[in-house]
Design an enzyme around this catalytic site. Structure first.
Site, short mmCIF file in Angstrom:
data_model
loop_
_atom_site.label_atom_id
_atom_site.label_comp_id
_atom_site.label_asym_id
_atom_site.label_seq_id
_atom_site.Cartn_x
_atom_site.Cartn_y
_atom_site.Cartn_z
N ARG A 94 0.75 -1.29 0.00
CA ARG A 94 -0.10 0.12 -0.09
C ARG A 94 0.86 1.10 -0.04
O ARG A 94 1.56 1.40 0.85
CB ARG A 94 -0.80 -0.17 1.11
CG ARG A 94 -1.84 1.21 1.44
CD ARG A 94 -2.79 1.11 2.40
NE ARG A 94 -3.38 -0.11 2.66
CZ ARG A 94 -3.90 -0.62 4.00
NH1 ARG A 94 -3.72 0.12 5.03
NH2 ARG A 94 -4.58 -1.76 4.00
N HIS A 139 1.54 -2.11 5.73
CA HIS A 139 1.46 -2.72 4.18
C HIS A 139 2.47 -1.82 3.29
O HIS A 139 3.03 -2.33 2.36
CB HIS A 139 0.22 -2.01 3.85
CG HIS A 139 -0.96 -3.21 4.40
ND1 HIS A 139 -1.36 -4.36 3.59
CD2 HIS A 139 -2.03 -3.13 5.21
CE1 HIS A 139 -2.36 -4.96 3.94
NE2 HIS A 139 -2.59 -4.31 5.15
N ASP A 146 -3.48 -8.61 3.30
CA ASP A 146 -4.79 -8.59 3.75
C ASP A 146 -5.72 -10.13 2.83
O ASP A 146 -5.67 -9.52 1.68
CB ASP A 146 -5.82 -7.61 3.65
CG ASP A 146 -5.05 -6.43 4.78
OD1 ASP A 146 -4.33 -6.83 5.57
OD2 ASP A 146 -5.67 -5.24 4.42
N GLU A 204 -7.52 -7.53 13.37
CA GLU A 204 -8.08 -8.01 11.97
C GLU A 204 -7.73 -9.24 11.88
O GLU A 204 -6.57 -9.55 11.52
CB GLU A 204 -7.44 -7.00 11.03
CG GLU A 204 -7.75 -5.37 11.42
CD GLU A 204 -6.98 -4.44 10.40
OE1 GLU A 204 -7.50 -3.13 10.44
OE2 GLU A 204 -6.14 -4.74 9.75
N HIS A 207 -5.29 -9.80 8.35
CA HIS A 207 -4.24 -9.02 8.20
C HIS A 207 -3.07 -9.92 8.75
O HIS A 207 -2.88 -10.19 10.03
CB HIS A 207 -4.17 -7.71 9.14
CG HIS A 207 -2.96 -6.76 9.09
ND1 HIS A 207 -3.18 -5.62 8.50
CD2 HIS A 207 -2.00 -7.09 9.57
CE1 HIS A 207 -1.75 -4.77 8.75
NE2 HIS A 207 -1.17 -5.96 9.33
#
Length: 225
Positions: A94, A139, A146, A204, A207
């Protein structure tokens, strides 16, 4: 056999060269090129995500990771396929530009387009404090992914008890709000990822980060394209 080996090495080098031409760092690769049978559903390249629109610097729905993280992910995929399942990727590398987009979005309290779907019980202003969004994301270091599990025959996602990017207790690993089947599905994903060198994030279920990530202090910002 020798000729096949040379062909494989040639194709790998060609893939890496093409990736570098698209602006990728030399130690990053496209996941799909290295793991052709993996499924991609890159949410931030579209509008099915918690901000409700494409995220800055996501120009194409492709998944990118460091080479070493991709190799570990391939091993996880191979293990899972032996049990009749397959991995589906929601997000991988990301760019920091995308993270900055999240920060800017959070500064507008009236922009709650997707609140009912992704964070119905949490005030938007609390998303950073509660750890659902960060000003620096793992990320961006290139070795966090993910993901979920799908059935190889039907392509249907296993029921994990909450949707991807749902901000709330039900998405935590230690939640008591899911049933036995949902818990078993999460444990299957966790078992496979732990076996192949990834560590989970407690808040999460989707993740995971490579334990020995090659760039633990570097946050990259080349686009996803």
């Amino acid at each position: 056999m020798k000729n096949l080996t040379y062909l494989f090495l040639f194709l790998c080098n060609l893939s890496i060269s093409l990736a570098q031409e698209k602006g990728l760092h030399k130690d990053f690769v496209y996941i799909k090129e290295q793991i052709p049978n993996i499924k991609l559903d890159i949410r931030y390249a579209g509008s099915n995500n918690f901000i409700g629109k494409p995220v800055n610097a996501y120009y194409k729905p492709v998944g990118i990771l460091t080479k070493v993280a991709t190799e570990a992910l391939k091993n996880a995929q191979d293990d899972l396929m032996q049990e009749g399942y397959c991995l589906k990727i929601f997000d991988a590398y990301r760019p920091q530009t995308a993270v900055n987009h999240f920060i800017e979005w959070a500064r507008h309290p009236k922009d709650t387009l997707t609140k009912n779907k992704f964070y119905p019980e949490i005030a938007k202003k609390d998303l950073f404090q509660l750890g659902y969004i960060a000003s620096k994301s793992g990320h961006s270091r290139g070795s966090t992914v993910d993901l979920t599990i799908i059935d190889m025959n039907t392509g249907k996602e296993l029921d994990m008890g909450s949707k991807y990017d749902f901000f709330g207790d039900i998405s935590h690993h230690n939640t008591n709000k899911i049933n036995k089947e949902q818990k078993a599905n999460r444990l299957l994903l966790k078992r496979i990822m732990l076996k192949n060198g990834f560590r989970p994030y407690s808040e999460e279920w989707w993740h995971y980060t490579l334990r020995n990530e090659p760039y633990p202090e570097t946050y990259f910002d080349f686009p996803v394209q």
